[in-house]
Design an enzyme around this catalytic site. Structure first.
Site, mmCIF file in Angstrom:
data_model
loop_
_atom_site.group_PDB
_atom_site.id
_atom_site.type_symbol
_atom_site.label_atom_id
_atom_site.label_comp_id
_atom_site.label_asym_id
_atom_site.label_seq_id
_atom_site.Cartn_x
_atom_site.Cartn_y
_atom_site.Cartn_z
ATOM 1 N N LYS B 81 5.205 13.326 -45.226
ATOM 2 C CA LYS B 81 5.158 12.926 -43.819
ATOM 3 C C LYS B 81 5.758 14.062 -42.984
ATOM 4 C CE LYS B 81 6.613 8.967 -40.925
ATOM 5 N NZ LYS B 81 7.320 7.666 -40.947
ATOM 6 N N SER B 156 4.537 3.767 -39.071
ATOM 7 C CA SER B 156 4.287 5.120 -38.639
ATOM 8 C C SER B 156 3.833 6.076 -39.758
ATOM 9 C CB SER B 156 5.560 5.695 -38.005
ATOM 10 O OG SER B 156 6.585 5.840 -38.961
ATOM 11 N N SER B 180 7.699 1.064 -41.496
ATOM 12 C CA SER B 180 6.781 2.206 -41.437
ATOM 13 C C SER B 180 6.269 2.725 -42.786
ATOM 14 C CB SER B 180 7.429 3.360 -40.675
ATOM 15 O OG SER B 180 7.378 3.121 -39.297
#
Lengths: 99, 484
Positions: B81, B156, B180
């Site tokens: 990420k 997210s 997330s």
């Protein structure tokens, strides 16, 4: 801020100043409606009796965690300053701060 | 090795194959890059891929193998990420304000992955600064759900889940502040593990809400999640919120995992009107299967669940407003080209231009709840209410081993359907934020697909703080039982 008819109303302009945002009045008015709705929603916390309840600040109880004070290599000056958007002679450039 | 082999390949299988000499890490990493070239045009999971750097590290891993090493993560590419610092790679948190920033150091999780021999291979999309549930708040691109391209991948950590589900990564690392990791895993049909607060170091992970953020894997199987957790967990002198507790061999702990006698609590408050009926019936069906396999299922109550969203959006935004104050165009990231002549206007214009709408919305809310005159009414009250939520779980875990519930009230929704209605999107976090507030661990595993659209739906399993072993064993047993 609660206005006279009891609904919740945030002073968005004042908060934008505190948060260092330079927004147009159109942008602020869009935020105004959304944020007021969110504040109205969180009003539900007033229903709770929280007298004598201790606050939870962290996901787990954390006490001071000490370690030996041993020097370890860190980043060099160049490595740190490399990311500054405006720089000269190994220093970060900013607009004039003192008159 | 062919690029389409990445789709079905797990970390454990790739590790076995490399041990048996069937392919090298270099070949595996090249196959991942080929898969990205072929598929990512439609999905949009990756932001940047440092091919030369990753291939160099793959060769190093191959050399380590020749020298006698054989760990589970040796030579395994992991999609990161865009929130993790990986030395000499960009780390933008999908924000314009960090455009141009090159990480000068490795996050602890990056360093631990490298020690285990894993190869950070590509940076994946996310909601800007991890604020969002659809990855639509990325400043750079939209990510599509591989199961239905007109739908969001969740967020997210949407890029992480889309890369794994889209056959472009074996595994990915994400972060979970209010769901997330678990929610995108549910939306894309992956396994997503949020460890307990204090299990994994946050050093070098750009902070959103420091009392809630936690790092964890998104993978294809529970076993892979256990392998990665084992590599990244544990004390860190650079993050004092990590508890110095031993790290079990989570993979080995999965042996003999069974549902027999497992005490499963099913909270009434997580099965309420407003949840999609198909999600409800798939999750109920999964719990029934557990019961049929010998688990003891009982109804429990987590009475303060309905306050969780209010508590979360006060605590998380308050912390975010403080954490994001550092982005001001001085020391790193982008500076507004038209910054005016004063330091004040440089700050204000850089921040106004650099942050996206959702991030600004949350900073304003967080600044407000901490501001003079409102601190007690909002922030202080929320911290106390957080205690009630934590106590709910403590009581529940005195009666059961794990809790089972939906991950999100809906399956993946259509792109552009919530982006202009923040409150509606916040309410979608109702089943995931309580675990972050309480600091406990949770996992999402696939439990079926909707009949009409074939959309993946996840089952959420929650375990007590530092109960990752029982959590992963329960998840592993479910995975076997559900025939996944």
């Amino acid at each position: 801020m609660d206005n006279e008819n009891g609904t919740v109303h945030m002073d968005v302009e004042r908060i934008c100043e505190l948060a260092h945002f330079d927004m147009t009045s159109e942008e602020m008015s869009e935020y105004q409606d959304q944020l007021d709705r969110i504040l109205e929603y969180v009003e539900m916390l007033r229903q709770l009796d929280l007298d004598g309840i201790e606050p939870t600040m962290y996901g787990q109880p954390v006490a001071n965690n000490f370690r030996e004070d041993i020097v370890v290599p860190g980043l060099t000056h160049d490595e740190v300053i490399r990311n500054a958007p405006d720089q000269a002679n190994g220093e970060i450039k900013v607009p004039k701060v003192v008159e | 090795m062919r690029s389409d082999e990445i789709s079905g390949m797990t970390v454990a299988a790739a590790a076995d194959a490399m041990r048996a000499g069937k392919f090298s890490s270099e070949e595996l990493v090249r196959a991942v890059f080929d898969a990205i070239d072929e598929r990512d045009g439609l999905i949009g999971a990756y932001l940047t891929v440092d091919r030369d750097g990753a291939l160099k590290e793959a060769k190093t891993a191959d050399a380590r193998r020749r020298a006698g090493e054989s760990g589970d993560l040796l030579g395994i590419p992991v999609a990161m990420k865009d929130i993790f610092n990986v030395k000499n790679q960009p780390c933008t948190c999908a924000s314009k304000i960090l455009k141009g920033y090159i990480a000068p150091y490795d996050a602890t999780v990056t360093a631990k992955l490298r020690t285990a021999g894993a190869v950070p291979a590509g940076r994946v999309n996310m909601d800007e600064f991890a604020m969002g549930t659809s990855t639509e708040h990325s400043a750079f691109k939209i990510t599509h759900n591989p199961a239905a391209l007109d739908r969001v991948p969740g967020g997210s950590s949407g890029g992480s889940a889309a890369a794994v589900a889209g056959g472009m990564a074996l595994a990915s690392l994400g972060t979970d502040t209010g769901g997330s990791i678990r929610q995108p895993a549910s939306f894309c049909g992956c396994v997503g593990l949020k460890p307990s607060y204090g299990r994994v170091s946050r050093y070098g992970v750009t902070a959103f809400a420091s009392s809630l953020d936690q790092v964890g894997p998104i993978t294809k199987t529970v076993e892979d999640a256990a392998i990665i957790l084992g590599a990244i967990a544990g004390a860190d002198s650079r993050d004092q919120t990590v508890l110095d507790k031993p790290v079990p061999n989570y993979r080995a702990e999965l042996r003999g995992a069974s549902l027999k006698g497992l005490r499963i609590g099913v909270p009434d408050e997580y099965f309420v009107d407003g949840t999609d009926p198909e999600v409800m019936s798939l999750v109920r069906g999964a719990i029934d299967k557990c019961e049929n396999a010998g688990a003891q299922v009982s109804r429990i109550s987590l009475p303060h669940t309905r306050y969780a969203i209010a508590v979360y959006y006060i605590c998380a935004t308050a912390e975010a407003s403080a954490n994001l104050a550092r982005f001001d165009g001085i020391r790193y990231g982008a500076r507004c080209a038209d910054a005016g002549s004063s330091l004040q206007s440089l700050y204000d214009r850089t921040r106004t231009e650099g942050f996206g709408k959702e991030v600004k919305r949350r900073i304003i809310l967080g600044t407000y709840v901490l501001s003079s005159g409102y601190y007690d009414a909002y922030y202080s009250r929320a911290l106390k209410a957080r205690t009630l939520i934590r106590r709910d779980f403590e009581k529940a875990f005195s009666e059961c081993d794990v809790i089972m519930a939906p991950v999100a009230p809906t399956p993946a929704y259509k792109l552009n359907s919530t982006v202009n209605d923040p409150l509606k999107s916040y309410l979608g976090d109702v089943f995931t934020v309580p675990a972050n507030l309480a600091g406990i661990c949770g996992i999402s595993i696939p439990c079926g697909r909707t009949a009409a659209d074939g959309l993946p739906v996840g089952l959420q399993i929650l375990g007590p703080a530092f109960g990752e072993t029982v959590l992963l064993r329960a998840a592993k047993a479910c995975e076997t039982e559900f025939g996944l």
